[in-house]
Each structure stands twice: as C-alpha cells, then as structure tokens.
Design a protein around this motif. Structure first.
Motif, PDB file in Angstrom:
ATOM      1  N   LEU A  96      -5.200   4.914   5.148  1.00 51.87           N
ATOM      2  CA  LEU A  96      -5.298   5.249   3.738  1.00 51.87           C
ATOM      3  C   LEU A  96      -6.548   6.066   3.440  1.00 51.87           C
ATOM      4  O   LEU A  96      -7.536   6.012   4.174  1.00 51.87           O
ATOM      5  CB  LEU A  96      -5.333   3.970   2.891  1.00 51.87           C
ATOM      6  CG  LEU A  96      -4.073   3.103   2.858  1.00 51.87           C
ATOM      7  CD1 LEU A  96      -4.305   1.901   1.954  1.00 51.87           C
ATOM      8  CD2 LEU A  96      -2.855   3.889   2.413  1.00 51.87           C
ATOM      9  N   ASP A  97      -6.501   6.805   2.352  1.00 53.35           N
ATOM     10  CA  ASP A  97      -7.687   7.475   1.842  1.00 53.35           C
ATOM     11  C   ASP A  97      -8.651   6.389   1.348  1.00 53.35           C
ATOM     12  O   ASP A  97      -8.231   5.413   0.723  1.00 53.35           O
ATOM     13  CB  ASP A  97      -7.286   8.388   0.678  1.00 53.35           C
ATOM     14  CG  ASP A  97      -8.430   9.238   0.171  1.00 53.35           C
ATOM     15  OD1 ASP A  97      -9.346   8.669  -0.472  1.00 53.35           O
ATOM     16  OD2 ASP A  97      -8.404  10.464   0.362  1.00 53.35           O
ATOM     17  N   PHE A 104      -5.037  -1.071  -2.530  1.00 52.91           N
ATOM     18  CA  PHE A 104      -3.860  -1.775  -2.049  1.00 52.91           C
ATOM     19  C   PHE A 104      -3.899  -3.168  -2.662  1.00 52.91           C
ATOM     20  O   PHE A 104      -4.921  -3.595  -3.211  1.00 52.91           O
ATOM     21  CB  PHE A 104      -3.824  -1.832  -0.514  1.00 52.91           C
ATOM     22  CG  PHE A 104      -4.971  -2.590   0.097  1.00 52.91           C
ATOM     23  CD1 PHE A 104      -4.844  -3.932   0.446  1.00 52.91           C
ATOM     24  CD2 PHE A 104      -6.192  -1.966   0.352  1.00 52.91           C
ATOM     25  CE1 PHE A 104      -5.896  -4.636   1.016  1.00 52.91           C
ATOM     26  CE2 PHE A 104      -7.252  -2.654   0.921  1.00 52.91           C
ATOM     27  CZ  PHE A 104      -7.103  -3.997   1.254  1.00 52.91           C
ATOM     28  N   MET A 121       0.848  -1.195   0.000  1.00 52.12           N
ATOM     29  CA  MET A 121       0.000   0.000   0.000  1.00 52.12           C
ATOM     30  C   MET A 121       0.881   1.241   0.000  1.00 52.12           C
ATOM     31  O   MET A 121       2.106   1.151   0.100  1.00 52.12           O
ATOM     32  CB  MET A 121      -0.904   0.002   1.233  1.00 52.12           C
ATOM     33  CG  MET A 121      -0.157   0.157   2.550  1.00 52.12           C
ATOM     34  SD  MET A 121      -1.218  -0.024   4.003  1.00 52.12           S
ATOM     35  CE  MET A 121      -1.414  -1.804   4.047  1.00 52.12           C
ATOM     36  N   ARG A 122       0.266   2.395  -0.100  1.00 54.90           N
ATOM     37  CA  ARG A 122       1.013   3.647  -0.008  1.00 54.90           C
ATOM     38  C   ARG A 122       1.610   3.800   1.394  1.00 54.90           C
ATOM     39  O   ARG A 122       0.953   3.523   2.396  1.00 54.90           O
ATOM     40  CB  ARG A 122       0.087   4.835  -0.299  1.00 54.90           C
ATOM     41  CG  ARG A 122       0.755   6.212  -0.080  1.00 54.90           C
ATOM     42  CD  ARG A 122      -0.163   7.346  -0.515  1.00 54.90           C
ATOM     43  NE  ARG A 122      -1.411   7.385   0.212  1.00 54.90           N
ATOM     44  CZ  ARG A 122      -1.642   8.108   1.314  1.00 54.90           C
ATOM     45  NH1 ARG A 122      -0.671   8.847   1.835  1.00 54.90           N
ATOM     46  NH2 ARG A 122      -2.829   8.093   1.904  1.00 54.90           N
ATOM     47  N   ALA A 168      -9.361   0.406  -0.360  1.00 57.26           N
ATOM     48  CA  ALA A 168      -9.271   0.738   1.063  1.00 57.26           C
ATOM     49  C   ALA A 168     -10.662   1.019   1.639  1.00 57.26           C
ATOM     50  O   ALA A 168     -11.016   0.527   2.718  1.00 57.26           O
ATOM     51  CB  ALA A 168      -8.354   1.939   1.267  1.00 57.26           C
ATOM     52  N   PRO A 171      -2.787  11.380  -0.854  1.00 53.22           N
ATOM     53  CA  PRO A 171      -3.415  10.161  -1.381  1.00 53.22           C
ATOM     54  C   PRO A 171      -3.015   9.897  -2.829  1.00 53.22           C
ATOM     55  O   PRO A 171      -2.821  10.835  -3.610  1.00 53.22           O
ATOM     56  CB  PRO A 171      -4.920  10.463  -1.270  1.00 53.22           C
ATOM     57  CG  PRO A 171      -5.023  11.529  -0.226  1.00 53.22           C
ATOM     58  CD  PRO A 171      -3.790  12.352  -0.350  1.00 53.22           C
ATOM     59  N   THR A 230       2.279   6.193   4.027  1.00 52.05           N
ATOM     60  CA  THR A 230       1.820   7.538   4.377  1.00 52.05           C
ATOM     61  C   THR A 230       2.909   8.389   5.014  1.00 52.05           C
ATOM     62  O   THR A 230       2.805   9.616   5.019  1.00 52.05           O
ATOM     63  CB  THR A 230       0.620   7.453   5.328  1.00 52.05           C
ATOM     64  OG1 THR A 230       0.998   6.717   6.502  1.00 52.05           O
ATOM     65  CG2 THR A 230      -0.554   6.752   4.649  1.00 52.05           C
ATOM     66  N   GLU A 285      -8.320   4.965  -2.219  1.00 54.09           N
ATOM     67  CA  GLU A 285      -7.093   4.314  -2.660  1.00 54.09           C
ATOM     68  C   GLU A 285      -7.258   2.801  -2.749  1.00 54.09           C
ATOM     69  O   GLU A 285      -8.176   2.213  -2.169  1.00 54.09           O
ATOM     70  CB  GLU A 285      -5.951   4.637  -1.694  1.00 54.09           C
ATOM     71  CG  GLU A 285      -5.496   6.077  -1.741  1.00 54.09           C
ATOM     72  CD  GLU A 285      -4.283   6.328  -0.869  1.00 54.09           C
ATOM     73  OE1 GLU A 285      -3.151   6.219  -1.372  1.00 54.09           O
ATOM     74  OE2 GLU A 285      -4.480   6.632   0.324  1.00 54.09           O
TER      75      GLU A 285
END
Length: 298
Positions: A259-260, A265, A199-200, A283, A208, A202, A263
C-alpha cells in the motif's frame, strides 16, 4: 513535490553522488526520522538508496545485515517522498533508472569501492539499534527487533474501538516466526465470531486511494483471520488483564506492504448478530518496519 529527471547523474562520479545517501542512511537507522521525512530532497534520497541496493545486488558489496539496513532505509525514503508529494509512478521510474545505472557500473571500480567503504562506515553502529519508531501522517509503527522468549510486539500500531484498545502488527518470539496479529481487549460487549482485514486491492485498483477512508467495495481486498487465541499478557495495553489475539495469513502482511504509506486500512470485528465494529489504521512505513526487523534475522 514532483520528482525531477536526473540526466546529469551519469556525469557525476559514483562516490561523490552517494556520500549523502550513506550519511542519511545512518541517520535513519539511528532513529532520527526528521531527515528522512524532510520534503526537500526526499525523492533524491530514494533514488540514491535504490542505486546502492541495486549495486549491492549485482556486486555483492555488503553482508546480509547491512543489506537489510539499506533496504529499511530505502523503504523509508520512498515513504518520505510520497508524503512529500512525489508521484508514485515517477518514483518507480527513478528506481528503474537507479537499477540501470547500477547495471552499467563496474563492480571493481575505484568509485564503487569508495561508495562501499562510506556506506559501511555510515552504518557501522546500526546493530546497536534495537527499537525504532516509523512516524506517519497521523499514526506511527513501533518496531522492536530484540529477541524475546515470550511473544512480543515486533511491529505495532495502536488504536481503539470505543473503549476497547486494539493493537495490530507483527508478533514474534525467538522460537517462532513473526505473525500478523490483531489484539483486542473488549469492554462491555460480546466477543466477535470473526475478524477481517480490509484494504485497497492493488491488483484491481493500482492507484493509491488517499481519501482517509477505504475505496469502494469493488476495489477492496479482504483477509479473514485464520485463528484466535488468548492474548499473551505482554501483548496487552497496560492496565488490561485479558484479550484476544487474532492471527492473519502472511499474504495479508505482503499486501499491506504494497500500500501507499498515506493510505488507511481497517480491522473489522464481526459479531454473531451481524454487527461490525471497525477501527482504522494507517499503512505508513509498514514495509520499512518489516525490513528493519529483518536486520535481526540475518
């Protein structure tokens, strides 16, 4: 939708300003996602629920179960506002204003007592709701906070890798804590040697990433599964008789909550020959779903 400032709110009696928050909160807990996701007023609802939560933290207005219900409602309101186009930074600013307003309110005032009574009445029937669906843009989280003796999906989203169904979310039972888990029933190929959640990150990329794909590799965070077992039959897709259950650390669930909701994952299955099979999840309102589950644990 761009979140507008709220300069007039300091001039509105607390009780009058929050009647809508209590009513909408009851609708959310009753399982009607339409009002919560309507574009009009989504940011207002997030502000109002943030105020109620902050006032409760300061003044001790509600019992833990009701506090958990409000928390779930607030997370869902945030997701609805983001999906409606609100700027995440402006929502954070709105939450800060709500906390500041709550800090300045008198806990024993008549208006605060009015708000408290209306919120309690609006959420009076929340305890009868054991299951709820949190819809997103393209996928939904199904939540179930009933108590079961065997492992069951408490919060789950489903997809597939080719012909192999994959379920991902929180698994729990009466005698064990919820565990972030991916369950897959393989068809026609060898079993993976490892599974990772991507995932991103953060902490590296605070904005985001809304491209319906993962951000660049340098902005990703990876969590490897900490173990694997044979999946309990109750966790399998109907019609499947066997599967693997890959467990992830609690930190992965916390990161996913950050997460937003727009988004994505991925859950990636790594095989001995170096090949990778991946499937994409949204998400969505994962954080709201976790808060909803917490109602049954207080």
């Amino acid at each position: 939708m761009i979140l507008r400032p709220y300069p007039r709110r300091t001039q509105v009696p607390i009780g009058a300003a929050l009647i809508g928050a209590a009513v909408v909160g009851a609708v959310v807990i009753a399982g009607d996602p339409v009002a919560a996701q309507a574009a009009s007023g989504a940011a207002d609802r997030f502000y109002e629920r943030s105020f109620v939560l902050a006032a409760n933290e300061r003044c001790g207005l509600f019992q833990p179960q009701l506090t958990a219900a409000l928390s779930a409602s607030t997370w869902q309101a945030r997701g609805a506002a983001l999906r409606a186009g609100a700027d995440p930074r402006r929502l954070s600013e709105a939450a800060a204003r709500a906390r500041a307003r709550a800090a300045a309110a008198a806990c024993d005032s008549a208006d605060m007592k009015t708000v408290s009574g209306r919120v309690k009445a609006a959420f009076a029937g929340w305890s009868r709701t054991a299951r709820m669906t949190f819809p997103g843009d393209r996928a939904a989280w199904s939540a179930d906070r009933a108590a079961y003796s065997r492992p069951t999906w408490r919060l789950m989203q489903g997809t597939a890798v080719g012909a192999s169904p994959v379920r991902f979310g929180l698994v729990g039972a009466m005698d064990r804590a919820d565990q972030l888990t991916a369950v897959v029933s393989w068809q026609g190929r060898s079993r993976p040697t490892g599974v990772r959640l991507v995932m991103r990150d953060t902490t590296v990329a605070p904005r985001p990433w809304l491209a319906r794909e993962l951000p660049p590799a340098a902005q990703r965070r990876v969590f490897w599964a900490s173990g694997v077992t044979t999946a309990d039959p109750g966790l399998l897709v109907q019609g499947r008789t066997a599967g693997q259950a890959w467990r992830f650390p609690l930190a992965a669930a916390d990161a996913l909550s950050g997460l937003d909701p727009r988004e994505v994952f991925t859950v990636e299955f790594v095989f001995r020959d170096g090949s990778v099979a991946r499937t994409v999840f949204e998400a969505g309102d994962f954080a709201a779903g976790r808060a909803f589950l917490a109602m049954g644990q207080t």
